[in-house]
Design a protein around this motif. Structure first.
Motif: not given
Length: 150
Positions: A88-97, A104-114
């Motif tokens: 779910l975190l990876v999907l949320a980060g991708i949607v944010g990107l 922000s794009k940095i926040f989305s990348i951090l979500i993907i990393l988490l």
């Protein structure tokens, strides 16, 4: 002393106990969850003889026996939970990107990393109960610090 500070200190102590004695603490938690589920299932069946109560009660009792006599069941559920959280975190980060929202794009990348880290922790937890105990211990310490700081 304020209740939050006392809860925070107790949470940190319990978290350290989980990290220092992982096999013992995982076994105790698994047995406590199992016994609780057995009593819950019995109470549910005795509360009313409806089909739903009986089915859920029997399932709770069966799960209770699994947790009581198999410590790896706790590790499996914790690992499964981390897999779901990671996905779910990876999907949320991708949607944010790819979206044009305020995230922000940095926040989305951090979500993907988490999400990737959570997925990896799920794999570790599935392989051994010691990882589940360490994850619970770290979570309790973080929660305790947060409670103490409030």
């Amino acid at each position: 002393m304020e209740p939050n500070k006392v809860s925070g200190i107790l949470s940190v102590i319990l978290g350290l106990f989980f990290i220092i004695f992982p096999f013992f603490s995982t076994g105790v938690i698994s047995i406590l969850i199992g016994i609780s589920l057995i009593f819950f299932g019995i109470a549910l069946i005795l509360a009313g003889f409806t089909a739903g109560n009986i089915i859920i009660g029997i399932l709770a009792i069966l799960c209770g026996f699994v947790f009581t006599f198999n410590i790896n069941a706790l590790s499996f559920l914790l690992g499964f939970q981390f897999y779901i959280i990671g996905i779910l975190l990876v999907l949320a980060g991708i949607v944010g990107l790819i979206s044009d929202t305020q995230i922000s794009k940095i926040f989305s990348i951090l979500i993907i990393l988490l999400g990737i880290i959570a997925f990896a922790l799920g794999g570790f937890s599935l392989t051994s109960p010691i990882y589940a105990a360490i994850l619970i211990g770290v979570s309790l310490i973080i929660q305790g610090i947060g409670l103490y700081m409030d």
